[in-house]
Design a protein around this motif. Structure first.
Motif, PDB file in Angstrom:
ATOM      1  N   LEU A   1       0.809  -1.224   0.000  1.00 19.07           N
ATOM      2  CA  LEU A   1       0.000   0.000   0.000  1.00 19.07           C
ATOM      3  C   LEU A   1       0.843   1.275   0.000  1.00 19.07           C
ATOM      4  CD1 LEU A   1      -3.273  -0.295   2.110  1.00 19.07           C
ATOM      5  CD2 LEU A   1      -2.995   0.361  -0.264  1.00 19.07           C
ATOM      6  N   PRO A   2       1.937   1.340   0.761  1.00 15.74           N
ATOM      7  CA  PRO A   2       2.757   2.555   0.678  1.00 15.74           C
ATOM      8  C   PRO A   2       3.321   2.803  -0.715  1.00 15.74           C
ATOM      9  CG  PRO A   2       3.290   1.326   2.663  1.00 15.74           C
ATOM     10  CD  PRO A   2       2.404   0.443   1.840  1.00 15.74           C
ATOM     11  N   GLY A   3       3.446   1.761  -1.520  1.00 19.48           N
ATOM     12  CA  GLY A   3       3.961   1.905  -2.869  1.00 19.48           C
ATOM     13  C   GLY A   3       2.888   2.041  -3.929  1.00 19.48           C
ATOM     14  N   ILE A   4       1.660   2.278  -3.519  1.00 18.57           N
ATOM     15  CA  ILE A   4       0.553   2.433  -4.464  1.00 18.57           C
ATOM     16  C   ILE A   4       0.287   3.911  -4.709  1.00 18.57           C
ATOM     17  CG2 ILE A   4      -1.944   2.140  -4.777  1.00 18.57           C
ATOM     18  CD1 ILE A   4      -0.479  -0.435  -5.210  1.00 18.57           C
ATOM     19  N   THR A   5       0.208   4.293  -5.977  1.00 18.55           N
ATOM     20  CA  THR A   5      -0.365   5.585  -6.341  1.00 18.55           C
ATOM     21  C   THR A   5      -1.858   5.344  -6.549  1.00 18.55           C
ATOM     22  OG1 THR A   5       1.640   6.534  -7.280  1.00 18.55           O
ATOM     23  CG2 THR A   5      -0.453   7.350  -8.138  1.00 18.55           C
ATOM     24  N   HIS A   6      -2.664   6.098  -5.852  1.00 17.91           N
ATOM     25  CA  HIS A   6      -4.096   5.772  -5.734  1.00 17.91           C
ATOM     26  C   HIS A   6      -4.903   6.417  -6.862  1.00 17.91           C
ATOM     27  CE1 HIS A   6      -3.285   3.850  -1.898  1.00 17.91           C
ATOM     28  NE2 HIS A   6      -2.473   4.863  -1.659  1.00 17.91           N
ATOM     29  N   TRP A   7      -4.999   5.674  -7.953  1.00 16.53           N
ATOM     30  CA  TRP A   7      -5.698   6.162  -9.141  1.00 16.53           C
ATOM     31  C   TRP A   7      -7.187   6.412  -8.893  1.00 16.53           C
ATOM     32  CZ3 TRP A   7      -4.033   6.553 -14.485  1.00 16.53           C
ATOM     33  CH2 TRP A   7      -2.658   6.416 -14.654  1.00 16.53           C
ATOM     34  N   GLN A   8      -7.749   5.758  -7.880  1.00 16.78           N
ATOM     35  CA  GLN A   8      -9.174   5.964  -7.597  1.00 16.78           C
ATOM     36  C   GLN A   8      -9.408   7.063  -6.563  1.00 16.78           C
ATOM     37  OE1 GLN A   8     -10.920   4.415  -9.822  1.00 16.78           O
ATOM     38  NE2 GLN A   8      -8.985   3.464 -10.432  1.00 16.78           N
ATOM     39  N   HIS A   9      -8.340   7.694  -6.107  1.00 20.63           N
ATOM     40  CA  HIS A   9      -8.466   8.805  -5.151  1.00 20.63           C
ATOM     41  C   HIS A   9      -9.229   9.952  -5.817  1.00 20.63           C
ATOM     42  CE1 HIS A   9      -7.397  11.911  -2.273  1.00 20.63           C
ATOM     43  NE2 HIS A   9      -6.771  11.013  -1.512  1.00 20.63           N
ATOM     44  N   PRO A  10     -10.146  10.577  -5.123  1.00 17.49           N
ATOM     45  CA  PRO A  10     -10.917  11.668  -5.748  1.00 17.49           C
ATOM     46  C   PRO A  10     -10.080  12.896  -6.092  1.00 17.49           C
ATOM     47  CG  PRO A  10     -11.481  11.440  -3.424  1.00 17.49           C
ATOM     48  CD  PRO A  10     -10.653  10.243  -3.783  1.00 17.49           C
ATOM     49  N   ALA A  11      -8.842  12.984  -5.578  1.00 21.99           N
ATOM     50  CA  ALA A  11      -7.954  14.085  -5.938  1.00 21.99           C
ATOM     51  C   ALA A  11      -6.871  13.631  -6.921  1.00 21.99           C
ATOM     52  CB  ALA A  11      -7.310  14.692  -4.690  1.00 21.99           C
ATOM     53  N   PHE A  12      -7.096  12.504  -7.581  1.00 26.60           N
ATOM     54  CA  PHE A  12      -6.206  12.065  -8.658  1.00 26.60           C
ATOM     55  C   PHE A  12      -6.640  12.786  -9.933  1.00 26.60           C
ATOM     56  CE2 PHE A  12      -4.790   9.563 -12.211  1.00 26.60           C
ATOM     57  CZ  PHE A  12      -3.551   9.069 -11.833  1.00 26.60           C
ATOM     58  N   PHE A  13      -5.860  13.770 -10.348  1.00 25.48           N
ATOM     59  CA  PHE A  13      -6.165  14.554 -11.543  1.00 25.48           C
ATOM     60  C   PHE A  13      -5.067  14.415 -12.592  1.00 25.48           C
ATOM     61  CE2 PHE A  13      -8.172  16.974  -7.969  1.00 25.48           C
ATOM     62  CZ  PHE A  13      -9.501  16.714  -8.311  1.00 25.48           C
ATOM     63  N   ALA A  14      -4.209  13.416 -12.436  1.00 23.49           N
ATOM     64  CA  ALA A  14      -3.106  13.206 -13.366  1.00 23.49           C
ATOM     65  C   ALA A  14      -3.561  12.362 -14.557  1.00 23.49           C
ATOM     66  CB  ALA A  14      -1.953  12.507 -12.647  1.00 23.49           C
ATOM     67  N   TYR A  15      -2.832  12.479 -15.664  1.00 20.32           N
ATOM     68  CA  TYR A  15      -3.120  11.665 -16.859  1.00 20.32           C
ATOM     69  C   TYR A  15      -4.601  11.800 -17.194  1.00 20.32           C
ATOM     70  CZ  TYR A  15       1.408  10.105 -15.274  1.00 20.32           C
ATOM     71  OH  TYR A  15       2.703  10.103 -14.851  1.00 20.32           O
ATOM     72  N   PHE A  16      -5.341  10.679 -17.331  1.00 16.86           N
ATOM     73  CA  PHE A  16      -6.789  10.697 -17.469  1.00 16.86           C
ATOM     74  C   PHE A  16      -7.368   9.777 -16.414  1.00 16.86           C
ATOM     75  CE2 PHE A  16      -6.140  11.876 -22.122  1.00 16.86           C
ATOM     76  CZ  PHE A  16      -6.644  13.157 -21.967  1.00 16.86           C
ATOM     77  N   PRO A  17      -8.677   9.863 -16.149  1.00 22.68           N
ATOM     78  CA  PRO A  17      -9.264   8.972 -15.141  1.00 22.68           C
ATOM     79  C   PRO A  17      -9.045   7.503 -15.487  1.00 22.68           C
ATOM     80  CG  PRO A  17     -10.827  10.674 -15.815  1.00 22.68           C
ATOM     81  CD  PRO A  17      -9.665  10.772 -16.747  1.00 22.68           C
TER      82      PRO A  17
END
Length: 477
Positions: free
Chosen positions: A65-81
């Motif tokens: 988990l510490p090594g996960i970038t959380h793509w489902q986080h509501p403040a993930f605005f990188a790349y595309f959803p």
């Protein structure tokens, strides 16, 4: 693992996923670990004896988990959803549980027929032409990604352009592909893999106002190649480029392709699903009349987890002829009858998972109304955010957003352009490192732009406002 053990542990896994999704806002959006951090905390060698699954879950919590970038986080605005809604996750779980290998209709009729139904449903929801349906001359297939779809389209285009010679003899002579500077890099990769060669990828200029591909320059480039003995094979028009979501003039580009006899591939990986909303179907103007292939990714903005990229073709003939090969061990009465689709002839790999289950689950759960609501929410939030940016004279808005992506840059009038761009990148990295949001950058007209891609399933207005506060603090203190 017995069925009872699976039942007990499976409940723990589902509970873990549900808890993770419920508490995802407590994590930093981007993983803060340094390279090698995760591997250094796991055993260097495989276990001699099996371990309990509880230990797997323990390592998941403490190390992974510490090594996960959380793509489902509501403040993930990188790349595309990267859509991973509940029904999609459950559909994927069912697919894994069934363990289907759907290379042929005969190896699981439901795998093939549900996929054909799901892509036909999606074509209808997006207002795509009837000849893209699987019960017509063309049809659709779920590919792994838009990159895979581009390669497959390239192979079909080469087959048609060469009269079938490439499939039998390999590349003999020169073929060309035509893109704009904003076309996704996967097209250049497709040129490498297919044998066209990156040196034969022609980069066509764009309209400085719209950043869309220039049809007149395209026509001149195709004519020049033909006169030089180079065979024009494929043109790619984009609906929603990665950098800025620019939209190429598909109809005008398509008219050039029809006149010159060149395959038109439309890459609508991100933005194509927006056509589920009638007010956004203008993006598909010219697709029905001109497109030989068309791709969009439900795994981006349409709440379906990766991998789920849908490719449609107007005529399946060149695609199947380019990729079909039938060794004796794959022969069976259903395939020989010609009455079924064997999707292994529509893709590069032989094997294929039951990916249609997750797309079908999403379409069933949300329905057209729910999908439109999701797209419209992203568009509305993007427009609101763009309004905030435009109202702050410390920032420069690239243009009004059409979809869910907003591009902007802070103004540093006291710095020369190169120094200003370095400051933007440095402060963007500081913003991302803080862990409260994640944005990316691009370069447009030689200047760095910050990209904020809105459209994750859990993103609400409060997340956008909080991120705007963080942006202003990061860039101007």
């Amino acid at each position: 693992m017995s069925p009872e053990e699976f039942r007990e542990l499976g409940k723990q896994v589902v509970d873990w996923i549900a808890d993770y999704r419920a508490g995802i806002e407590s994590y930093p959006v981007r993983s803060p670990v340094e390279p090698g951090w995760v591997r250094d905390r796991l055993p260097a060698h495989p276990p001699e004896r099996g371990t309990g699954f509880e230990q797997v879950l323990g390592d998941l919590d403490e190390v992974l988990l510490p090594g996960i970038t959380h793509w489902q986080h509501p403040a993930f605005f990188a790349y595309f959803p990267s859509g991973a809604s509940g029904p999609a996750v459950l559909g994927d779980l069912l697919s894994s549980g069934l363990g289907v290998q759907g290379m042929l209709w005969a190896t699981s009729p439901a795998c093939t027929e549900l996929e054909a139904l799901a892509v036909d449903w999606l074509a209808e929801l997006l207002g795509l032409p009837p000849h893209f349906r699987t019960d017509a001359a063309g049809g659709g297939i779920i590919q792994d990604s838009a990159s895979g779809a581009a390669l497959v389209a390239c192979l079909a285009a080469l087959h048609r352009a060469s009269g079938g010679r490439v499939a039998a003899e390999g590349i003999t002579g020169r073929y060309a592909m035509y893109v704009s500077e904003h076309t996704h890099a996967s097209l250049a990769r497709a040129a490498r893999i297919s044998g066209i060669g990156e040196d034969n990828v022609r980069v066509i200029g764009t309209d400085p106002r719209t950043r869309g591909l220039d049809p007149q320059e395209l026509d001149r480039a195709i004519a020049a190649d033909a006169a030089a003995g180079v065979v024009p094979a494929l043109v790619c028009a984009s609906i929603g480029t990665t950098s800025t979501t620019a939209v190429d003039p598909v109809r005008q580009v398509g008219e050039v392709c029809r006149e010159r006899g060149v395959w038109l591939h439309v890459d609508a990986a991100y933005a194509g699903v927006a056509a589920v909303c009638p007010e956004l179907r203008w993006i598909s103007d010219g697709v029905a009349e001109c497109a030989d292939s068309y791709c969009t990714d439900p795994h981006k903005w349409l709440l379906t987890n990766f991998d789920c990229s849908v490719l449609w073709v107007a005529d399946r003939g060149p695609l199947v002829q380019a990729l079909s090969s039938t060794p004796e061990y794959l022969r069976n009465p259903a395939s020989e009858s010609g009455a079924v689709i064997d999707y292994r002839d529509w893709q590069v790999p032989l094997g294929r998972r039951f990916r249609a289950l997750k797309l079908w689950s999403v379409l069933r759960w949300y329905g057209a109304e729910g999908l439109r609501e999701h797209i419209r929410s992203g568009v509305e939030l993007a427009r609101e955010f763009a309004g905030e940016v435009a109202a702050d004279d410390r920032f420069e808005l690239l243009e009004e957003p059409v979809f869910g992506l907003v591009c902007f840059r802070p103004r540093y009038p006291d710095l020369d352009p190169a120094a200003a761009d370095r400051r933007v990148l440095d402060r963007l990295e500081a913003l991302n490192s803080a862990g409260n949001a994640y944005l990316t950058h691009t370069e447009v007209d030689g200047r760095v732009q910050v990209r904020m891609a809105i459209g994750a399933a859990g993103t609400e207005r409060r997340h956008v406002h909080a991120t705007w506060d963080a942006i202003r603090a990061a860039f101007f203190g």
